[in-house]
Design an enzyme around this catalytic site. Structure first.
Site, PDB file in Angstrom:
ATOM      1  N   ASP A 146       0.849  -1.193   0.000  1.00  0.00           N
ATOM      2  CA  ASP A 146       0.000   0.000   0.000  1.00  0.00           C
ATOM      3  C   ASP A 146       0.883   1.241   0.000  1.00  0.00           C
ATOM      4  O   ASP A 146       2.105   1.144   0.188  1.00  0.00           O
ATOM      5  CB  ASP A 146      -0.872  -0.056   1.277  1.00  0.00           C
ATOM      6  N   GLU A 150       2.540   4.847  -4.072  1.00  0.00           N
ATOM      7  CA  GLU A 150       2.500   5.799  -5.218  1.00  0.00           C
ATOM      8  C   GLU A 150       3.836   6.482  -5.439  1.00  0.00           C
ATOM      9  O   GLU A 150       4.114   6.801  -6.591  1.00  0.00           O
ATOM     10  CB  GLU A 150       1.379   6.826  -4.987  1.00  0.00           C
ATOM     11  N   ASP A 208      -8.914   3.974  -1.801  1.00  0.00           N
ATOM     12  CA  ASP A 208      -9.808   4.443  -0.725  1.00  0.00           C
ATOM     13  C   ASP A 208     -11.094   5.063  -1.263  1.00  0.00           C
ATOM     14  O   ASP A 208     -11.236   6.283  -1.369  1.00  0.00           O
ATOM     15  CB  ASP A 208      -9.060   5.458   0.143  1.00  0.00           C
TER      16      ASP A 208
HETATM   17  C1  GLC Z   1      -4.501   3.396   3.013  1.00  0.00           C
HETATM   18  C2  GLC Z   1      -5.029   2.196   2.255  1.00  0.00           C
HETATM   19  C3  GLC Z   1      -6.049   1.465   3.094  1.00  0.00           C
HETATM   20  C4  GLC Z   1      -5.421   1.069   4.416  1.00  0.00           C
HETATM   21  C5  GLC Z   1      -4.870   2.282   5.125  1.00  0.00           C
HETATM   22  C6  GLC Z   1      -4.110   1.931   6.392  1.00  0.00           C
HETATM   23  O1  GLC Z   1      -5.486   4.336   3.180  1.00  0.00           O
HETATM   24  O2  GLC Z   1      -5.548   2.541   0.996  1.00  0.00           O
HETATM   25  O3  GLC Z   1      -6.541   0.349   2.400  1.00  0.00           O
HETATM   26  O4  GLC Z   1      -6.352   0.440   5.217  1.00  0.00           O
HETATM   27  O5  GLC Z   1      -3.978   2.997   4.272  1.00  0.00           O
HETATM   28  O6  GLC Z   1      -3.062   1.072   6.145  1.00  0.00           O
END
Ligand code: GLC
Length: 801
Positions: A407, A410, A485
């Site tokens: 995650d 980017e 998200d």
């Molecule tokens: C980001 C991710 C989400 C995750 C969060 C905490 O917002 O997109 O899926 O739960 O980080 O790790």
């Protein structure tokens, strides 16, 4: 300060006349008087690469997107010099390159009709600030031409009339039309005069696409640096365009383990261990199938990647094993930001080995993410990827974690206006050192690649499972993905449907959304409708952010739980169908979800449809996207379709109302299809399956269906230990014949098929299996229309009157 007028070359510059050409095996070089060179490489009869330089020489050729396994070879390649142009012909395409301006015109070799033509064609602007060029291309577009693709753009499927940017961006709670968001997939398909072609602009700099927004009859694309370097991919079938793009940028390097196609439950965050167990036990208690449970960032010690919070998870290895004994595979999150902490070995190792990204003048790239101030590994360096992949040894090999979730890649940086690294950050880019301007869009992809490499190595002989948020073209080789998200709104349900279809037509089928919405809290009805759609997405996961309440199937009311269970069960029953669909994607690059325009591009009604799609080859789905619905109007594509719930036969090519109260959504099966189904299991592998259902839908005509099977994990299937059954159905007014052909050395554990006939227009009076009569009393043919049969049959012949 530099004033624009002081620059020698301002504004657009164009190639002028061709002064020479040369051929080198499969590449033609056309050089103009002002030192522009167009290198045209023929990869296949239908795939041509166009590459331009403005300096007379090309830089080293390098791409993260293109796979070395891409198919190559053509049947024909000829060049002719004509008065005004050079003409290059393959068996599928004819290209004219104009001598006076280097413009390109591409025709179908069969009917000589124009498919695609340069408008201004290639041109550029010199970049004073960074050096090099802003490279541009414009093409003439036609009335009635449509455009599709570009990855995860949250807008209507048909992109005509819109402009987009490709720059992967952390986009919390994005909405309809937000651009750019998490992925950069600079590939689109154009459809004109019933013929489809694709353009893949393989340039990792920030790039733009304009589909007739700026000028009504012009489509253009440009990037803030790098080369004009694009691939032209001819169909004329849209499915072939997508398959050929997928071949070029890579199909998944192996099938996923079957469990990864089951249901996944996630939340930010389930902790401590007792909470995780409470959730998993509840699934089993309520008999809601589930295969994977996720640990979000709170399982770590202070958000340090590759560590555990020992207060909340005192013995991860034991816990992971106990979860697995109950059928749950554990998936953990790993982010790129490494906490600046001299006591933390991942940090000190990377520091000692010089693995972190640096700014132009030498300091480390420092940015805030969950752990506070972090440095970031440069995943565009092979040494860094190798080191990163080795970090997974303990998690995977020792603790037994089955999947990894990447995650924030980017890369996301908090509390800065551009949400990411500044442009001047340096990257190794596998020997092509560059700034973040060029590496940004591939950073997340290279992180996921390194993760994949590690998980694959340590999970061996089992298959890896990885999921990523950021992606560039080609990322589908390594990992699955989700759409980031989103929000618990009806509009986001619409967006999720579009994104999954769009990703599939952009080569990235293994995708899904955060079901129910990540931000905010859905009502039970929205959650139910989202699950009803989600069972048809290759990646099927509920995820939500913790501060907005619970989002497990039982978090609403009992009716919701019951309907949700029913749909998750349907997903589990469809697993053999889904697995076969996945196999076709891995083998041939066929998108797992087909928007109606891919299914029937010749019917212009499909060009602006976004809601309906085909799941695999034979199942038509249309989600309910509004509250309080008792049904909806939808477009049924041409052909004959059976309503899955009622067996009612409808003829397509038109819009119609379909009933669908909260218990159902519109699902249709194509006439002639044979749909394989498993019994419901609470998790993949729970049951020793001894009988697989084959639901046969009558058709007056022919249709073919397939069933792929193997050990559902491991790599034996790559050595021939798979089973591929092809069922050929031929229906006549009072007969139905099913012929089976089997390929491959794998023998599935089940012995029998339970064949169920739907929609027979006659009363059965005789059945032959492999040319021998079967006593009708042995089968329940005129009762519930089922018969149980040895799986090895070669022909079933049903006679009626
Ligand atoms: C980001 C991710 C989400 C995750 C969060 C905490 O917002 O997109 O899926 O739960 O980080 O790790």
């Amino acid at each position: 300060m530099i004033v624009n007028t002081e620059l020698e070359n301002k504004g657009n510059i164009f190639p002028n006349n061709i002064v020479s050409y040369k051929k080198d095996v499969d590449t033609f070089y056309f050089t103009t008087d002002n030192d522009v060179v167009l290198a045209m490489t023929i990869l296949r009869d239908s795939v041509i690469r166009f590459r331009y330089t403005t300096t007379g020489t090309f830089e080293k050729d390098f791409s993260y997107a293109i796979t070395k396994h891409a198919s190559k070879g053509y049947n024909k390649l000829e060049i002719e010099e004509e008065a005004e142009s050079y003409k290059i012909s393959t068996s599928k395409l004819i290209c004219h390159i104009k001598k006076d301006n280097l413009k390109v015109y591409i025709f179908d070799a069969k009917d000589h009709k124009l498919i695609n033509e340069d408008e201004l064609g290639f041109h550029w602007e010199e970049s004073y600030e960074y050096g090099g060029n802003i490279v541009k291309m414009s093409k003439t577009s036609h009335d009635g031409e449509s455009f599709f693709g570009l990855g995860d753009k949250p807008v209507e499927l048909n992109l005509k009339g819109k402009r987009f940017e490709n720059w992967v961006t952390d986009s919390y709670a994005y909405g309809k039309g937000t651009d750019p968001i998490y992925k950069a997939i600079p590939f689109y398909t154009g459809l004109h005069n019933k013929k489809a072609y694709g353009i893949f602009f393989d340039n990792s700099f920030r790039s733009y696409f304009d589909f007739c927004q700026e000028r009504r009859n012009v489509t253009s694309f440009w990037a803030q640096g790098g080369e004009m370097n694009y691939y032209f991919i001819y169909g004329p079938k849209m499915e072939d365009v997508v398959a050929n793009y997928t071949d070029l940028t890579g199909k998944p390097q192996q099938l996923p383990p079957l469990w990864a196609l089951g249901f996944h439950q996630c939340k930010w965050s389930y902790y401590p261990e007792s909470k995780v167990k409470e959730i998993t036990s509840k699934f089993r208690e309520l008999k809601i199938p589930c295969d994977a449970i996720y640990l979000d960032i709170d399982y770590m010690d202070g958000f340090r990647c590759f560590t555990w919070d020992k207060t909340h998870f005192p013995d991860p290895k034991r816990m992971v094993k106990e979860l697995l004994d109950d059928g749950f595979k554990t998936v953990v999150i790993i982010d790129p930001g490494i906490k600046i902490d001299k006591e933390y070995s991942v940090f000190t190792e990377a520091l000692e080995n010089d693995y972190f990204c640096k700014r132009a003048d030498g300091p480390y790239m420092k940015g805030k993410v969950w752990p506070g101030e972090c440095y970031f590994p440069d995943f565009t360096n092979k040494k860094v990827r190798d080191w990163w992949s080795d970090l997974y040894r303990e998690l995977i090999e020792d603790i037994g974690v089955k999947g990894v979730w990447n995650d924030m890649n980017e890369p996301a940086v908090m509390e800065v206006p551009n949400k990411t690294f500044p442009d001047d950050v340096r990257h190794e880019y596998d020997g092509n050192r560059c700034s973040h301007r060029k590496a940004h869009n591939v950073y997340g992809m290279q992180m996921a690649r390194a993760t994949y490499q590690g998980v694959k190595k340590f999970a061996y002989p089992k298959r890896p499972f990885v999921i990523t948020r950021a992606a560039y073209s080609g990322t589908q080789r390594y990992t699955s993905t989700w759409t980031g998200d989103n929000v618990a709104t009806w509009e986001h349900l619409w967006i999720a449907n579009i994104q999954a279809q769009r990703l599939a037509m952009s080569g990235f089928s293994f995708a899904g959304s955060d079901i129910g919405g990540f931000a905010e809290q859905p009502q039970g009805e929205l959650f139910t409708r989202w699950i009803q759609l989600g069972i048809f997405h290759p990646f099927f996961r509920v995820h939500s952010s913790g501060d907005h309440g619970n989002q497990e199937p039982w978090a609403f009311d009992e009716d919701v739980t019951n309907i949700v269970r029913k749909f998750i069960e349907l997903r589990y029953r469809l697993l053999p169908y889904l697995y076969t669909t996945f196999w076709k994607y891995v083998e041939e690059g066929i998108p797992m979800l087909k928007s109606l325009v891919i299914f029937d591009q010749e019917d212009v009604h499909t060009h602006y449809r976004s809601d309906e799609f085909i799941f695999g080859d034979h199942i038509l789905v249309c989600p309910i996207l509004e509250p309080n619905a008792r049904g909806r109007r939808m477009f049924i594509p041409r052909g004959e379709w059976f309503n899955l719930w009622t067996d009612q036969l409808v003829t397509g090519g038109k819009e119609m109302w379909v009933d669908a109260d909260i218990e159902t959504i519109p699902i249709f099966v194509k006439a002639g299809a044979i749909i394989p189904m498993y019994p419901v299991q609470q998790y993949v592998g729970e049951l020793d399956i001894d009988e697989v259902a084959l639901d046969v839908y009558y058709k007056n005509g022919k249709e073919s269906s397939t069933l792929f099977d193997d050990a559902h994990d491991g790599y034996d299937y790559t050595k021939g230990r798979y089973s591929l059954r092809t069922f050929k159905l031929t229906g006549k007014s009072n007969e139905l014949i099913i012929q089976q052909h089997k390929e491959g050395k794998f023998d599935a554990g089940y012995q029998r098929f339970k064949v169920k006939f739907h929609g027979l227009p006659f009363t059965v009076n005789k059945i032959q299996v492999d040319n021998e009569d079967i006593a009708l009393s042995d089968v329940k043919m005129n009762g519930d229309n089922t018969m149980v049969i040895e799986k090895s049959f070669t022909q079933i012949h049903v006679f009626g009157h």
